[in-house]
Write an enzyme that holds these catalytic residues in place. Structure first.
Site, short mmCIF file in Angstrom:
data_model
loop_
_atom_site.label_atom_id
_atom_site.label_comp_id
_atom_site.label_asym_id
_atom_site.label_seq_id
_atom_site.Cartn_x
_atom_site.Cartn_y
_atom_site.Cartn_z
N TYR A 108 23.69 77.66 23.13
CA TYR A 108 24.57 77.32 24.24
C TYR A 108 25.76 76.56 23.69
O TYR A 108 25.62 75.61 22.93
CB TYR A 108 23.87 76.48 25.31
CG TYR A 108 24.82 76.23 26.46
CD1 TYR A 108 24.97 77.18 27.45
CD2 TYR A 108 25.62 75.10 26.49
CE1 TYR A 108 25.88 76.99 28.47
CE2 TYR A 108 26.54 74.92 27.50
CZ TYR A 108 26.67 75.86 28.50
OH TYR A 108 27.59 75.69 29.50
N TRP A 110 30.33 76.89 22.90
CA TRP A 110 31.42 77.78 22.50
C TRP A 110 31.40 77.91 20.98
O TRP A 110 32.20 77.34 20.27
CB TRP A 110 32.75 77.23 22.99
CG TRP A 110 32.86 77.20 24.48
CD1 TRP A 110 31.85 77.06 25.39
CD2 TRP A 110 34.05 77.34 25.25
NE1 TRP A 110 32.35 77.08 26.67
CE2 TRP A 110 33.71 77.25 26.60
CE3 TRP A 110 35.39 77.51 24.90
CZ2 TRP A 110 34.63 77.33 27.63
CZ3 TRP A 110 36.31 77.59 25.92
CH2 TRP A 110 35.94 77.51 27.27
#
Length: 792
Positions: A108, A110
């Site tokens: 989880y 970016w």
């Protein structure tokens, strides 16, 4: 001179053969960022994971050994063949003894702007190739909003991708009412890379066109557009109450757009009964809302009239739904916009997160970009993403989600690639307890973040500049060939190479790679995206030409968008994806769930956190928002982030009035605490924060004192609440958090996360496991080396 490109979430960069051999923002970006331009410099590189490393107790005692020592122990470095064999054997052991239901595929965050070397896609494809894994659903950023909106208007991703263009707002909007503002710092990013930062320019164009802004927020600088911004201070977590009072005024003063309500909505009669107090005996009038929100009764009435008198757009920040009952402000905002009747009109209606990401409001084209297929997951079990600690602490325990009762799986192995749970999750002391439970935690990481330090096996991964990839995000201007600029640091490998080697050891090599190498995958993914673009009337060049030229400018395909205009014109011919095909101000499905914390319509439900604060009235409401100088925790040790700290600690912003009452001065080290934990931060006094509120941005790398259990770096998530927004969504509720702040007494401890962890010394043997060429780097701060840039 050859010009090469790379891409990060916060912007595109150019690299050339100039003397400084550095990274420079993309030419033509109207508002570029320099975050990450120093990624190849020694002060960033010094915290790279250089070689595969294994936690000492796990190596000596086997899986599960001293799990409570994760984050405290030294590591043993080893060569790749040994590490890969170790990982493959452990995965096979878990599968054979417990099945794939015991593996959590954690990823989880970016992790990469590149679409092929996207860690989440890679780890999920790998785990699917060997039988599947327990997955997560939804996001920390938009958990409650993502769940509630399909019942109200439609899938949130589709809604956001079709928001009205900034150019349409500049031309038609006269009043922009922003609940939670339009924070420029948030808008600087896109999941696949922001290539032309346009939000500051767009706000300035709206201001020049005469648009008036109302920033309903505890923070003044959440909306910056010059003198045309009015700041309406509101108590955090009370936006839904204000919206309901605005609806009351519209009803009471006969300003409801009855034609739009009848034609495009369902359930307004039930909402009206609630707002007017006929269903519960409490009229949601301005006087009622003023006592809750702190906004004056007079301002509530005048704002309702101003909104009804002109072309008005309502914007709700994502931060509003990251709280207890986070579904309510989104649903109430839709109800308010429906009552005004301007949804589907140019410049009117509603927006969900203008300012949350660069692409929202963009008029660049929308089509499917290059995507790595993840394969089929044969494991049905899942959790809402923000319930990971609950899953680990309460295996087989029940939880409710979207009207279902489900059970948490019993996880024995966590495989994590991309992201950092010790950044995103709440109540980190609780997460730390939960993190001690699994038998094995395997992590791919570039830097020695908390995710790596709290793992059993750490495999060093490359950064974007050490590999080839394709950068793209929908509604962004450019598609970019991200060419490899430098050789990998130390022994770092691409996630794809790591997983290919593991899949081969586990008998799934061909399934994972599909017979393709990196170049083959890039060509295939680009070709599929090229076909998707063609169906939208967009012509992309062949792959070889794209790779040679390095960049595609999609500006010729810009097209202005008006949100839900076709639905407004004919809701029968262009229905929404809701049960009724219309905007559902009342949802029979949610009402049937009979949940205590999410009713069948928008409602005011006070946060439980407020109740626990009654004995200490000097509490401050903590806002733990996105920082301005990094994305989440990425590159917290980079120049932009470090320069924003005070003596190495994250600053906590306080109103001077609150600081004076507590004897706190600017720059002072303060202890921030509540019943969940304590953190040390540095006070920064600012009038941009309303009284009663403190602002401590997320992203400071988690740095707990091993003895006193005090977090030393200013990470707010040791304080935030780890409970679901509601039984409907189980979304993140970090925005509902009360704290106490006081001066720190004594000598502040040293922040420790700026140094790598401890390693076993060279030549040391641990049972049958020799440590090959390991270097003791404990306490090595690289002083005297200077700051160099890796050449390319």
């Amino acid at each position: 001179m050859e010009r090469r490109y790379t891409l990060a979430h916060w912007g595109a960069f150019e690299a050339d053969d100039s003397v400084d051999r550095g990274l420079h923002p993309l030419t033509g970006d109207s508002d570029p960022l320099t975050i990450g331009a120093d990624q190849l410099c020694e002060h960033v590189e010094r915290l790279r994971v250089r070689a595969p490393a294994v936690r000492r107790s796990w190596l000596v005692g086997g899986p599960g050994a001293k799990g409570d020592q994760r984050g405290r122990e030294e590591f043993v470095e080893m060569d790749w063949p040994t590490a890969l064999d170790l990982v493959a054997r452990e995965i096979e052991r878990i599968r054979a003894r417990y099945s794939n239901d015991a593996i959590f595929g954690g990823s989880y965050g970016w992790s990469s702007a590149g679409r092929f070397h996207h860690a989440q896609s890679q780890v999920h494809r790998f785990l699917n190739s060997i039988g599947g894994y327990v997955r997560h659903v939804d996001t920390y950023s938009l958990g409650a909003g993502r769940v509630i909106m399909p019942y109200v208007m439609g899938e949130i991703d589709d809604l956001i991708a079709e928001h009205s263009s900034w150019s349409v707002l500049a031309e038609h909007t006269r009043l922009f009412v922003a609940f939670g503002g339009v924070p420029l710092k948030n808008s600087r990013v896109s999941p696949g890379g922001a290539t032309d930062h346009n939000v500051r320019r767009s706000l300035n164009e709206m201001a020049a066109a005469g648009v008036r802004f109302v920033n309903v927020s505890p923070l003044r600088d959440n909306l910056e557009a010059g003198d045309c911004v009015e700041w309406v201070q509101i108590r955090p977590n009370t936006d839904a109450a204000l919206m309901l009072a605005l609806i009351f005024v519209l009803i009471d003063d006969n300003m409801i757009d009855q034609e739009f309500i009848a034609r495009c909505c369902s359930g307004f009669d039930i909402v009206e009964a609630y707002v007017c107090g006929r269903s519960d005996g409490v009229a949601k009038e301005p006087r009622w809302a003023a006592a809750i929100t702190g906004v004056s009764e007079e301002r509530i009435r005048t704002l309702a009239h101003e909104m009804a008198a002109t072309r008005t757009l309502i914007n709700v920040a994502w931060a509003l739904q990251r709280a207890e009952h986070g579904e309510q402000p989104f649903w109430a905002a839709v109800t308010l916009a429906s009552a005004l009747g301007q949804i589907g009109l140019p410049g009117g209606g509603i927006g969900f997160g203008y300012g949350a990401m660069n692409a929202i409001g963009s008029d660049y084209p929308r089509f499917r970009g290059p995507t790595l297929p993840q394969g089929r997951n044969r494991i049905e079990a899942f959790i809402p993403v923000a319930r990971i600690a609950d899953m680990l602490l309460h295996p087989k325990g029940e939880f409710r989600y979207r009207g279902q009762v489900r059970a948490y799986p019993e996880i024995r192995l966590i495989y994590w690639a991309g992201g950092n749970p010790f950044h995103h999750h709440q109540d980190l002391n609780r997460l730390r307890d939960a993190w001690a439970r699994p038998e094995t935690i395997i992590v791919h990481e570039q830097y020695w973040t908390a995710a790596a330090r709290f793992a059993d096996i750490v495999l060093p991964a490359t950064i974007a500049m050490e590999r080839n990839d394709i950068g793209f995000a929908t509604r962004e201007r450019y598609m970019i060939a991200m060419k490899k600029l430098v050789e990998p640091s130390g022994a770092a490998r691409d996630d794809f190479a790591i997983f290919a080697a593991l899949a081969e050891r586990l008998g799934a090599g061909k399934v994972f790679t599909d017979g393709l190498d990196e170049r083959g995958w890039l060509a295939r993914m680009y070709g599929e995206s090229r076909e998707s673009a063609r169906l939208q009337g967009i012509v992309l060049p062949p792959f070889d030409r794209f790779w040679s030229e390095g960049i595609i400018d999609l500006a010729p395909y810009r097209r202005s968008v008006t949100f839900l205009d076709s639905f407004r014109r004919d809701p029968v011919a262009s229905p929404l994806t809701t049960e009724s095909g219309r905007i559902q101000l009342f949802s029979p499905t949610i009402a049937h769930f009979d949940l205590p914390d999410c009713w069948g319509h928008a409602a005011w439900l006070p946060p439980k956190e407020w109740i626990g604060a009654a004995p200490k009235p000097d509490a401050l409401h903590l806002i733990s928002d996105q920082p301005a100088n990094r994305l989440h925790g990425q590159l917290d040790h980079g120049k932009a982030s470090v320069e924003g700290k005070i003596d190495g600690r994250e600053p906590i912003l306080m109103n001077p009035f609150d600081a004076a009452r507590r004897g706190i001065e600017d720059g002072m080290v303060v202890e921030v605490s509540n019943g969940r934990g304590r953190s040390l931060a540095a006070a920064r006094l600012s009038e941009t924060v309303m009284p009663g509120v403190a602002r401590l941005p997320t992203g400071a790398w988690y740095d707990p004192d091993p003895i006193k259990a005090t977090e030393q770096h200013g990470n707010p998530n040791v304080l935030t609440c780890d409970s679901g927004a509601s039984e409907l969504s189980q979304g993140c509720s970090a925005g509902s958090c009360l704290i106490w702040v006081q001066p720190f007494v004594g000598k502040p401890p040293t922040v420790g996360v700026r140094n790598p962890p401890r390693f076993a010394t060279r030549g040391q043997y641990l049972g049958d496991h020799p440590v090959t060429e390991a270097e003791d780097r404990a306490g090595n701060d690289l002083k005297g080396r200077g700051d160099t840039v890796r050449p390319f």
